[in-house]
Design an enzyme around this catalytic site. Sequence first.
Site, mmCIF file in Angstrom:
data_model
loop_
_atom_site.group_PDB
_atom_site.id
_atom_site.type_symbol
_atom_site.label_atom_id
_atom_site.label_comp_id
_atom_site.label_asym_id
_atom_site.label_seq_id
_atom_site.Cartn_x
_atom_site.Cartn_y
_atom_site.Cartn_z
ATOM 1 N N SER A 81 0.821 -1.220 0.000
ATOM 2 C CA SER A 81 0.000 0.000 0.000
ATOM 3 C C SER A 81 0.849 1.262 0.000
ATOM 4 O O SER A 81 0.509 2.245 -0.653
ATOM 5 C CB SER A 81 -0.932 -0.001 1.210
ATOM 6 N N ARG A 170 1.422 -12.439 7.671
ATOM 7 C CA ARG A 170 0.527 -11.631 6.827
ATOM 8 C C ARG A 170 1.185 -11.345 5.480
ATOM 9 O O ARG A 170 0.591 -11.559 4.427
ATOM 10 C CB ARG A 170 0.188 -10.322 7.552
ATOM 11 N N ARG A 206 1.707 -9.156 15.061
ATOM 12 C CA ARG A 206 1.661 -7.799 14.516
ATOM 13 C C ARG A 206 0.273 -7.160 14.553
ATOM 14 O O ARG A 206 0.147 -5.945 14.708
ATOM 15 C CB ARG A 206 2.163 -7.798 13.064
ATOM 16 N N ARG A 286 8.835 1.046 6.915
ATOM 17 C CA ARG A 286 7.547 1.653 6.581
ATOM 18 C C ARG A 286 6.952 2.240 7.850
ATOM 19 O O ARG A 286 6.849 1.566 8.870
ATOM 20 C CB ARG A 286 6.623 0.599 5.966
ATOM 21 N N ASP A 387 -7.883 -6.336 0.238
ATOM 22 C CA ASP A 387 -6.588 -6.504 0.890
ATOM 23 C C ASP A 387 -6.727 -6.914 2.344
ATOM 24 O O ASP A 387 -6.106 -7.876 2.796
ATOM 25 C CB ASP A 387 -5.789 -5.207 0.794
ATOM 26 N N ASP A 428 -3.750 -0.674 -5.825
ATOM 27 C CA ASP A 428 -2.390 -0.352 -5.395
ATOM 28 C C ASP A 428 -1.447 -1.543 -5.473
ATOM 29 O O ASP A 428 -0.233 -1.382 -5.528
ATOM 30 C CB ASP A 428 -2.399 0.223 -3.982
ATOM 31 N N HIS A 458 0.626 -10.107 -0.266
ATOM 32 C CA HIS A 458 0.398 -9.486 -1.565
ATOM 33 C C HIS A 458 0.997 -10.370 -2.664
ATOM 34 O O HIS A 458 1.630 -11.379 -2.370
ATOM 35 C CB HIS A 458 1.025 -8.097 -1.605
#
Length: 516
Positions: A81, A170, A206, A286, A387, A428, A458
């Site tokens: 993202s 994830r 997380r 990030r 997502d 995205d 992803h």
Amino acid sequence: MASSGFSWTLPDHPKLPKGKTVAVVVLDGWGEANADKYNCIHVAQTPVMDSLKNGAPERWTLVKAHGTAVGLPSDDDMGNSEVGHNALGAGRIFAQGAKLVDQALASGKIYDGEGFNYIKESFDKNTLHLIGLLSDGGVHSRLDQVQLLLKGASERGAKRIRVHILTDGRDVLDGSSVGFVETLENDLSQLREKGIDARIASGGGRMYVTMDRYENDWDVVKRGWDAQVLGEAPYKFKNAVEAVKTLRAETKANDQYLPPFVIVDESDKSVGPVVDGDAVVTFNFRADRMVMLAKALEYADFDKFDRVRVPKIRETVKFGHVTFFWNGNRSGYFDETKEEYIEIQSDVGITFNVKPNMKALEIAEKARTAILSGKFDQVRVNLPNGDMVGHTGDIEATVVACKAADEAVKIILDAIEQVGGIYLVTADHGNAEDMVKRNKSGQPLLDKNGQIQILTSHTLQPVPVAIGGPGLHPGVKFRSDIQTPGLANVAATVMNFHGYEAPADYEPTLIEVVDN
């Protein structure tokens, strides 16, 4: 400004008019892949997106949303993202967090900067704490960078190091946390052999510990605070490998949702709470899921939860999607007279597969209201369903999520139809279009029990760009001369829809105007 020849004024587009309301819709995690039962977008009822894809081939195309097209180190790196929205907003390809950190570590520049020299003052008598996602997913962090940081810090004087790990599951396969922890424990053991007091101090999943974002659920941050700063957690273990294995087995939690734990010594005392004089480094490159922790560590005026005690530390962070990321990781408005940010509160305290519709309808209704108001030249929307639900690994729920996102798109496009505007629908990065891990021939991989290996991360798939609306010039079509179009080409395209040509240093527009 004038002497340099620079101007903020964009040239008019020679063929496209101004004054059209433009809707930019970003379907989060919506890629294009082969149709099978693990492609949730294919399985779901998505008549709106299907009609865009099949109705006008000259107004539907695919663009690259991963790797070098979005500023990542290589084409083996999946999009995310942050980099996706950065590219969409910037209209150019800039080196992103992972690549910048790679370069800084390789050159040693990271150790010459103001940040490292600041925390280095704590090395002689205090502890260096590293907090972040233990993963090789490359979306928020990378294990090899943590390893290099440990090596570099120890070589430059750090005598006592504590790592506070957050397990992934994830951006990588669920269950992979055990291997990452074993690797890190081996590295720390080697440091101890050299006289460095280096240990894992705490951990948790997380999505349950520390890594909340956009102030959605401060309880997530508090669980991390209690373990990392106070040294308190509902589970105590002598080592982190035992912790992860035991918690996965006994609580049935996956890596994303492991409960918080602390590592204790023979006296049952936490081995690594953050105390006065310590240095804290969040090693995620990030920023979005580290900002809330940074606020808890830094803000004197803080009222989100009772911190009990606030250590005086030296802290550094390696630093919304359609706001923060789109604006180049810049918080706040550029011009409050021309912008309005609307956030719909997400569901709190549940996993997203429980309510896969999320707030898609509410988001679409807000977008429709904004479009019909006539106040805005552009309305920009992110629909997160594909997502956020895709990351849970729940295939049935992800199918429902894709259907909900498609219904939201219809509401927005209907509003554009009413005002004679223009729409651009894109994504995205990929996710929901492929929910299984595959072998080199594309067949689903099975685990040791013969079950398919669910993919929660992803993908490397391209994403769609669809354009249309009654305000779109009839001669507009996608160009065929761009060798590898990517998300960065979208910005110039949107500028064209507003009646302007993009700056010369932007990636070229995706469209051309053909005279009838």
